[in-house]
Scaffold this motif. Structure first.
Motif, PDB file in Angstrom:
ATOM      1  N   THR A  30       0.821  -1.216   0.000  1.00 44.41           N
ATOM      2  CA  THR A  30       0.000   0.000   0.000  1.00 44.41           C
ATOM      3  C   THR A  30       0.854   1.266   0.000  1.00 44.41           C
ATOM      4  O   THR A  30       0.483   2.267  -0.627  1.00 44.41           O
ATOM      5  N   SER A  31       1.982   1.231   0.681  1.00 41.82           N
ATOM      6  CA  SER A  31       2.854   2.410   0.717  1.00 41.82           C
ATOM      7  C   SER A  31       3.407   2.725  -0.668  1.00 41.82           C
ATOM      8  O   SER A  31       3.469   3.900  -1.074  1.00 41.82           O
ATOM      9  N   LEU A  32       3.813   1.688  -1.390  1.00 36.84           N
ATOM     10  CA  LEU A  32       4.361   1.902  -2.726  1.00 36.84           C
ATOM     11  C   LEU A  32       3.325   2.472  -3.684  1.00 36.84           C
ATOM     12  O   LEU A  32       3.646   3.287  -4.561  1.00 36.84           O
ATOM     13  N   PHE A  33       2.074   2.060  -3.504  1.00 40.85           N
ATOM     14  CA  PHE A  33       1.052   2.519  -4.442  1.00 40.85           C
ATOM     15  C   PHE A  33       0.437   3.861  -4.060  1.00 40.85           C
ATOM     16  O   PHE A  33      -0.135   4.554  -4.914  1.00 40.85           O
ATOM     17  N   ALA A  61      -1.659   4.124   7.006  1.00 45.16           N
ATOM     18  CA  ALA A  61      -1.560   4.521   8.408  1.00 45.16           C
ATOM     19  C   ALA A  61      -2.047   3.402   9.327  1.00 45.16           C
ATOM     20  O   ALA A  61      -1.420   3.095  10.349  1.00 45.16           O
ATOM     21  N   ALA A  62      -3.178   2.791   8.956  1.00 44.77           N
ATOM     22  CA  ALA A  62      -3.739   1.729   9.784  1.00 44.77           C
ATOM     23  C   ALA A  62      -2.805   0.523   9.871  1.00 44.77           C
ATOM     24  O   ALA A  62      -2.625  -0.061  10.944  1.00 44.77           O
ATOM     25  N   LEU A  63      -2.224   0.154   8.745  1.00 47.24           N
ATOM     26  CA  LEU A  63      -1.304  -0.984   8.741  1.00 47.24           C
ATOM     27  C   LEU A  63      -0.062  -0.692   9.573  1.00 47.24           C
ATOM     28  O   LEU A  63       0.428  -1.556  10.311  1.00 47.24           O
ATOM     29  N   ALA A  64       0.440   0.536   9.469  1.00 48.82           N
ATOM     30  CA  ALA A  64       1.619   0.910  10.257  1.00 48.82           C
ATOM     31  C   ALA A  64       1.305   0.882  11.748  1.00 48.82           C
ATOM     32  O   ALA A  64       2.101   0.378  12.563  1.00 48.82           O
ATOM     33  N   ILE A  65       0.147   1.419  12.103  1.00 49.61           N
ATOM     34  CA  ILE A  65      -0.251   1.434  13.515  1.00 49.61           C
ATOM     35  C   ILE A  65      -0.496   0.015  14.018  1.00 49.61           C
ATOM     36  O   ILE A  65      -0.090  -0.354  15.123  1.00 49.61           O
ATOM     37  N   ALA A  66      -1.161  -0.789  13.205  1.00 48.49           N
ATOM     38  CA  ALA A  66      -1.444  -2.169  13.596  1.00 48.49           C
ATOM     39  C   ALA A  66      -0.151  -2.960  13.799  1.00 48.49           C
ATOM     40  O   ALA A  66      -0.023  -3.748  14.742  1.00 48.49           O
ATOM     41  N   LEU A  67       0.816  -2.729  12.914  1.00 45.77           N
ATOM     42  CA  LEU A  67       2.095  -3.420  13.037  1.00 45.77           C
ATOM     43  C   LEU A  67       2.832  -2.977  14.298  1.00 45.77           C
ATOM     44  O   LEU A  67       3.382  -3.803  15.037  1.00 45.77           O
ATOM     45  N   ALA A  68       2.825  -1.666  14.557  1.00 51.45           N
ATOM     46  CA  ALA A  68       3.463  -1.156  15.774  1.00 51.45           C
ATOM     47  C   ALA A  68       2.781  -1.716  17.010  1.00 51.45           C
ATOM     48  O   ALA A  68       3.443  -2.050  18.012  1.00 51.45           O
TER      49      ALA A  68
END
Length: 303
Positions: A30-33, A61-68
């Motif tokens: 998602t970040s790349l796209f 943002a959601a994926l980054a937060i979920a991963l953190a």
């Protein structure tokens, strides 16, 4: 008086590791796209594409937060956090839900504005970008699907990507219609439809996370049924101070005071209750305080 604990291991550490890997893959995609989709929205003057890009941003943002949240949630309990840090995942899921509400509100506002101030839309470029976005979303959904039923945190991220997948489909349909008919009003209509479609599912996620943060009874369990089942165990006279909650959505914790019939041995009753809770309600973490009828502790009136 006797106290007892029954602990279960749901394989959280293994599940968290698998979820972290899935989230990392989805985050990279998602970040790349995201940059490409934002550029396409600006170049082709498409609100529907901008709506899709906004959802893609919230996906990232959601994926980054979920991963953190999963990384932090792996930390062991300490003297300040006796349950560890797993509830951080629920905070992340709640934040994602609020973020989705904000994006939907913006798209609705901008969509209504576009009816009064139409913008020319380049349908071919819009179609190409949306098609690429759809492919990215389908891959990310496939990666996240395995963990969405076990973690509200991953479910929140999955819903973000799922909503964006619907957005991509809507943009593709709008681009085709605009190309063949020239109806530019289709663009804001699709954008508004995407926002309205996402809202009910976002509300469900926010409702579930709020219930956990308030230490409510986990969904799917009737507290009265749990109380009645404990009372049916032989030698149990009364049940009070019964509490049932979840730390992170995939677990169930229970504490209860159980008053025993005079002369009853506490340990066999405790073991029978613990086994019943596991078998009938999938409750594997239970703290059971056994009390003799003559020395029962004071219970609140509502118990």
């Amino acid at each position: 008086m006797s106290t007892g604990h029954d602990h279960g291991d749901h394989g959280h550490s293994h599940g968290a590791g698998a979820n972290a890997k899935s989230l990392t893959i989805a985050l990279v995609l998602t970040s790349l796209f995201l940059l490409a989709e934002l550029a396409g929205a600006w170049l082709f003057h498409s609100l529907a594409l901008l709506s899709d890009a906004a959802h893609m941003f919230t996906d990232t943002a959601a994926l980054a937060i979920a991963l953190a949240a999963i990384r932090i949630g792996r930390r062991p309990p300490d003297n300040k956090r006796t349950y560890g840090y797993r509830r951080f995942e629920i905070l992340a899921a709640a934040f994602n839900a609020v973020l989705l509400f904000a994006v939907a509100a913006y798209v609705l506002y901008e969509g209504i504005h576009r009816f009064f101030d139409p913008q020319p839309v380049q349908s071919i470029g819009m179609l190409l970008v949306a098609t690429a976005g759809l492919a990215i979303n389908l891959i990310a959904m496939r990666v996240l699907a395995g963990g969405k039923d076990d973690s509200l945190n991953v479910k929140g991220a999955y819903l973000e990507v799922w909503a964006d997948m619907l957005g991509s489909l809507g943009v593709i349909a709008a681009a085709v219609l605009i190309y063949f008919t020239g109806w530019s009003w289709v663009d804001p209509v699709v954008a508004i439809a995407i926002g309205l479609w996402v809202l009910p599912r976002t509300w469900v996620l926010l409702r579930d996370t709020t219930n956990i943060l308030l230490q409510g009874v986990p969904r799917g369990i009737d507290l009265s049924a749990v109380r009645s089942a404990i009372k049916l165990v032989p030698d149990v006279v009364e049940v009070h101070d019964l509490h049932l909650w979840s730390v992170a959505g995939d677990d169930r914790s229970l504490t209860v005071h159980v008053v025993l019939r005079p002369g009853s041995a506490p340990d066999p009753v405790r073991l029978a209750i613990a086994q019943m809770l596991r078998d009938e309600f999938d409750i594997s973490h239970a703290a059971l305080q056994m009390e003799a009828d003559s020395v029962r502790c004071a219970a609140p009136e509502h118990e």
